[in-house]
Design a protein around this motif. Structure first.
Motif, mmCIF file in Angstrom:
data_model
loop_
_atom_site.group_PDB
_atom_site.id
_atom_site.type_symbol
_atom_site.label_atom_id
_atom_site.label_comp_id
_atom_site.label_asym_id
_atom_site.label_seq_id
_atom_site.Cartn_x
_atom_site.Cartn_y
_atom_site.Cartn_z
ATOM 1 N N LEU A 563 1.058 -1.648 -0.194
ATOM 2 C CA LEU A 563 -0.247 0.188 0.379
ATOM 3 C C LEU A 563 0.641 1.181 0.518
ATOM 4 N N LEU A 564 1.155 1.976 -1.452
ATOM 5 C CA LEU A 564 1.739 2.785 -1.652
ATOM 6 C C LEU A 564 1.232 4.013 -1.501
ATOM 7 N N PRO A 565 1.498 5.352 -1.242
ATOM 8 C CA PRO A 565 1.049 6.757 -1.337
ATOM 9 C C PRO A 565 0.369 6.670 -2.865
ATOM 10 N N PRO A 566 -1.198 7.367 -2.934
ATOM 11 C CA PRO A 566 -1.083 6.633 -4.376
ATOM 12 C C PRO A 566 -0.696 8.232 -5.196
ATOM 13 N N GLY A 567 -0.302 7.302 -6.618
ATOM 14 C CA GLY A 567 -0.136 8.277 -7.729
ATOM 15 C C GLY A 567 1.734 8.282 -7.827
ATOM 16 N N LYS A 568 2.264 7.528 -6.764
ATOM 17 C CA LYS A 568 3.767 7.512 -6.383
ATOM 18 C C LYS A 568 4.425 6.487 -7.153
ATOM 19 N N VAL A 569 4.150 5.389 -7.626
ATOM 20 C CA VAL A 569 4.279 4.180 -8.459
ATOM 21 C C VAL A 569 3.738 3.941 -9.760
ATOM 22 N N LEU A 570 4.092 3.534 -10.163
ATOM 23 C CA LEU A 570 3.695 2.859 -11.767
ATOM 24 C C LEU A 570 3.671 2.031 -12.103
ATOM 25 N N LEU A 571 3.581 0.900 -12.688
ATOM 26 C CA LEU A 571 3.402 0.306 -13.455
ATOM 27 C C LEU A 571 4.534 0.189 -14.682
ATOM 28 N N PRO A 594 -3.616 -13.535 -20.005
ATOM 29 C CA PRO A 594 -3.640 -14.163 -20.985
ATOM 30 C C PRO A 594 -4.524 -15.566 -21.086
ATOM 31 N N ASP A 595 -5.090 -16.168 -21.799
ATOM 32 C CA ASP A 595 -6.255 -17.001 -21.536
ATOM 33 C C ASP A 595 -4.895 -18.308 -21.837
ATOM 34 N N THR A 596 -4.423 -18.411 -21.100
ATOM 35 C CA THR A 596 -3.396 -20.191 -21.301
ATOM 36 C C THR A 596 -3.751 -21.479 -20.463
ATOM 37 N N ALA A 597 -3.573 -22.298 -21.122
ATOM 38 C CA ALA A 597 -3.379 -23.132 -20.312
ATOM 39 C C ALA A 597 -2.250 -24.041 -19.527
ATOM 40 N N GLY A 598 -0.905 -23.126 -20.264
ATOM 41 C CA GLY A 598 -0.165 -23.360 -19.362
ATOM 42 C C GLY A 598 0.134 -22.366 -17.892
ATOM 43 N N ARG A 599 1.456 -22.283 -17.400
ATOM 44 C CA ARG A 599 1.586 -21.511 -15.909
ATOM 45 C C ARG A 599 2.463 -20.451 -16.348
ATOM 46 N N PRO A 600 2.088 -18.726 -16.870
ATOM 47 C CA PRO A 600 3.618 -18.312 -17.202
ATOM 48 C C PRO A 600 4.334 -17.571 -16.154
ATOM 49 N N THR A 601 4.800 -17.226 -16.412
ATOM 50 C CA THR A 601 6.139 -16.285 -15.473
ATOM 51 C C THR A 601 5.796 -14.788 -15.893
ATOM 52 N N VAL A 602 5.622 -13.568 -14.894
ATOM 53 C CA VAL A 602 4.904 -12.572 -15.667
ATOM 54 C C VAL A 602 6.046 -11.690 -14.019
ATOM 55 N N ARG A 603 7.020 -10.816 -15.265
ATOM 56 C CA ARG A 603 8.128 -10.662 -14.813
ATOM 57 C C ARG A 603 7.345 -8.489 -14.966
ATOM 58 N N VAL A 604 7.394 -8.122 -14.179
ATOM 59 C CA VAL A 604 6.803 -6.644 -14.153
ATOM 60 C C VAL A 604 8.129 -5.561 -13.660
ATOM 61 N N ARG A 605 8.058 -4.523 -14.096
ATOM 62 C CA ARG A 605 8.803 -3.682 -13.935
ATOM 63 C C ARG A 605 8.220 -1.994 -12.701
ATOM 64 N N LEU A 606 8.310 -1.995 -11.849
ATOM 65 C CA LEU A 606 7.677 -0.532 -11.364
ATOM 66 C C LEU A 606 8.709 0.411 -11.704
ATOM 67 N N ARG A 607 8.016 1.853 -12.021
ATOM 68 C CA ARG A 607 8.890 2.803 -11.131
ATOM 69 C C ARG A 607 8.802 4.098 -11.087
ATOM 70 N N PRO A 608 8.374 4.864 -10.313
ATOM 71 C CA PRO A 608 8.056 6.266 -9.532
ATOM 72 C C PRO A 608 7.510 6.903 -10.628
ATOM 73 N N ALA A 609 6.604 7.219 -10.208
ATOM 74 C CA ALA A 609 5.828 8.532 -10.760
ATOM 75 C C ALA A 609 6.609 9.832 -11.921
ATOM 76 N N ALA A 610 7.578 10.099 -10.476
ATOM 77 C CA ALA A 610 8.490 11.162 -10.698
ATOM 78 C C ALA A 610 9.880 10.954 -10.091
ATOM 79 N N PRO A 611 10.510 11.711 -10.261
ATOM 80 C CA PRO A 611 12.031 11.494 -9.232
ATOM 81 C C PRO A 611 11.896 11.989 -7.688
ATOM 82 N N ALA A 612 11.823 10.899 -7.060
ATOM 83 C CA ALA A 612 12.097 11.315 -5.646
ATOM 84 C C ALA A 612 12.563 12.538 -4.926
#
Length: 622
Positions: A563-571, A594-612
């Motif tokens: 739970l992070l301050p709203p608007g501070k971090v984006l996917l 996705p609709d898939t019968a397999g088991r995907p690996t989901v890798r996400v990168r998050l970043r600050p919405a603006a420089p801290a």
């Protein structure tokens, strides 16, 4: 011939502070509490740079002038001589340089990207080897009690809570590293809990958890009610709460519908049998037969509420469950627990800056219960600060922020060691002769340092107050300087006030009723999240592995790390099995799977919405 004087009285102690001047054999510090102190450096003085778990010793003895620059944070240990004509004399036996030295763009080593992730990986390796050796995890071999080097003791009990805490640590290691060895271990642990330690009451449609299993050569015996002294023969709320800690973290990653059903069944248990529908909150214990909190069999725990039964839902499982589901019911339950905290726990009338922690059914404070009496657990007060600020990001209320900021301003002067660093354990709630005395001892426990680090990181993120950031840095420096066991691995349970490991009784163990892998992993995970995304303005990557039958509402994977301050971090970016995926909501930090019968690996990168922004407000003093 003149007589030789006998040595003056001495003892060895730690001084923590910021270098003001180093010249010749004199080192002048300003302690964390603001007091000036002059130390005597000798030809025998040794020095090292702060190192992470598993890293080699980094000797800087021959380069003191490079490292003891003004503003550098150091810990000094050595004899203190009393009785001399010029007052106490402090001699430096050993120095740890914890920040401000040359050769790094980061002011403190523990702020370097990946520091906490590397520490978590080594912790996971220690506990995996200790419990399962070199092969896949077999939870039939799990034991609650581990000696200092990771060896299993003769105590043959598998406690539900400590298994779940280990599962949390393994799932969290996968979340930060993508190493599927640890996700496999977490999932095996969830299955073991479901198959061996769960009881589904079909008549009431609730789930509750056995205290543990006692293993012996001829078989095993399930232990339904608690075997722990304070809760003997009861079903304490905190044991049911911590049974969910690993399940909820694993569910965030996999969406396992069986795990989700077990969590939901336990939440129904809380609402039907622990909840006080009239006055609010949750009772601390229920009778194992009648499931009543008012049974005479509960003795001193009859009709009682406490910090754990109300406040521990959020950090242990409920925030993570809400992060995974976005379910309004989970948010309402969170809101209720925090409303109870701000309404009932702060002292009314100003007799104590610490909160009350134990209560009768009508919420009147109980200052006579067992070991706690009228004592404050410093870490619980810090935990309230940290979690109120998390909740402030989801359901902002003036009362939440006000209590968090008030405690955050008061606690350093009464719960922190301004000379040596670190945070104390138990204090008298009410002052005597102008100070809060120690309740039993002046030792420092590992989990209370975690609460301080996370509380002040979030205070810094919410307020841009440089004083809060300094408290977070100092707490992290003390933890990394004194709690990491570079010889045997993992983390010490307790240290003396000076930072020396306290290897006595249960506190010598690396696995016990009180310690598994939860707090250490939680610290590594959230310190990395807060430091990178909120303080330093740097991106962070996380890994998920949803099942084909994942029980995520709308097949939406929610990847907000906390739970992070709203608007501070984006996917910022999503990769599915290594390929770019564009079906995501950057602001909601949600990925449509996705609709898939397999088991995907989901890798996400998050970043600050603006420089801290750099914290610029004046701090609250040392």
């Amino acid at each position: 011939m003149s007589a030789v004087q006998s040595p003056v009285a001495s003892f060895s102690d730690t001084m923590a502070g910021y270098v003001e001047r180093y010249a010749g054999d004199r080192l002048t510090l300003r302690t964390l509490g603001g007091a000036p102190v002059t130390l005597e450096v000798t030809a025998a003085t040794s020095a090292q740079r702060l190192r992470n778990l598993g890293e080699p010793y980094q000797d800087v003895t021959g380069r003191l002038a490079e490292h003891l620059v003004p503003g550098a944070l150091v810990f000094s240990y050595g004899p203190v001589y009393h009785g001399g004509p010029d007052g106490p004399r402090c001699q430096v036996d050993h120095l740890v340089v914890a920040g401000g030295g040359p050769g790094t763009p980061y002011p403190h080593p523990h702020e370097e990207p990946g520091w906490w992730t590397a520490q978590l990986r080594r912790l996971a390796g220690f506990y995996h080897r200790a419990q399962f050796g070199g092969g896949p995890a077999d939870f039939g071999q799990y034991r609650t009690e581990l000696r200092g080097g990771g060896e299993k003791s003769a105590y043959g009990v598998q406690e539900t809570d400590t298994i779940s805490r280990l599962v949390y640590g393994m799932a969290t290691t996968y979340l930060l590293t993508g190493d599927e060895t640890y996700l496999d271990t977490a999932e095996r642990g969830c299955r073991y809990l479901h198959d061996h330690l769960r009881f589904h009451d079909g008549a009431e449609d609730v789930v509750y958890w056995y205290h543990g299993i006692e293993k012996h050569p001829l078989g095993e015996r399930k232990l339904f009610a608690s075997e722990f002294g304070d809760e003997h023969r009861a079903l304490p709320a905190y044991e049911q709460i911590y049974a969910l800690v690993g399940l909820a973290q694993t569910y965030r990653i996999t969406g396992d519908p069986v795990v989700r059903a077990d969590i939901d069944g336990t939440v129904r248990l809380f609402e039907r049998f622990y909840a006080d529908r009239r006055l609010g909150g949750y009772y601390s214990h229920i009778d194992p037969v009648t499931l009543s909190p008012h049974a005479d069999s509960l003795g001193p725990n009859r009709s009682r509420k406490n910090w754990n039964s109300v406040g521990d839902h959020a950090p242990a499982y409920l925030i993570n469950l809400y992060l995974a589901t976005g379910d309004e019911r989970h948010l309402r339950m969170l809101e209720h627990t925090f409303d109870m905290i701000v309404e009932h726990m702060p002292e009314r009338g100003g007799a104590s800056p610490f909160v009350n922690e134990r209560f009768h059914a009508d919420w009147s404070p109980d200052h006579h219960w067992g070991w706690q009496r009228n004592h404050a657990v410093v870490g619980h007060n810090l935990k309230i600060v940290w979690n109120l600020l998390r909740m402030q990001s989801a359901r902002p209320k003036r009362e939440y922020r006000a209590l968090a900021e008030r405690l955050g301003a008061l606690l350093p002067d009464i719960g922190r060691d301004g000379q040596r660093g670190g945070w104390y354990d138990l204090m008298e709630r009410e002052p005597r002769d102008g100070r809060h005395a120690f309740a039993y001892h002046d030792r420092k426990a590992w989990w209370q340092q975690e609460q301080a680090i996370l509380a002040y990181l979030l205070l810094a993120a919410h307020t841009d107050d440089a004083g809060h950031l300094r408290h977070a840095r100092e707490a992290a420096a003390f933890y990394n300087a004194f709690f990491l066991d570079h010889d045997a691995g993992a983390v010490h349970f307790t240290v003396l006030a000076q930072g020396i490991p306290y290897a006595v009784g249960n506190e010598r163990l690396k696995g016990s009723h009180a310690m598994s892998m939860y707090h250490k992993a939680e610290l590594c995970y959230l310190a990395e999240v807060y430091q990178r995304l909120l303080i330093q303005g740097e991106p962070l990557e996380l890994w998920y592995k949803p099942r084909p039958d994942a029980a995520f509402p709308g097949r939406v994977l929610r990847v907000a790390p906390d739970l992070l301050p709203p608007g501070k971090v984006l996917l910022d970016r999503v990769l599915i099995d290594g390929e770019p995926w564009s079906d995501f909501d950057a602001e909601a930090m949600a990925v449509r799977l996705p609709d898939t019968a397999g088991r995907p690996t989901v890798r996400v990168r998050l970043r600050p919405a603006a420089p801290a922004p750099a914290p610029v407000r004046k701090g609250s003093g040392r």
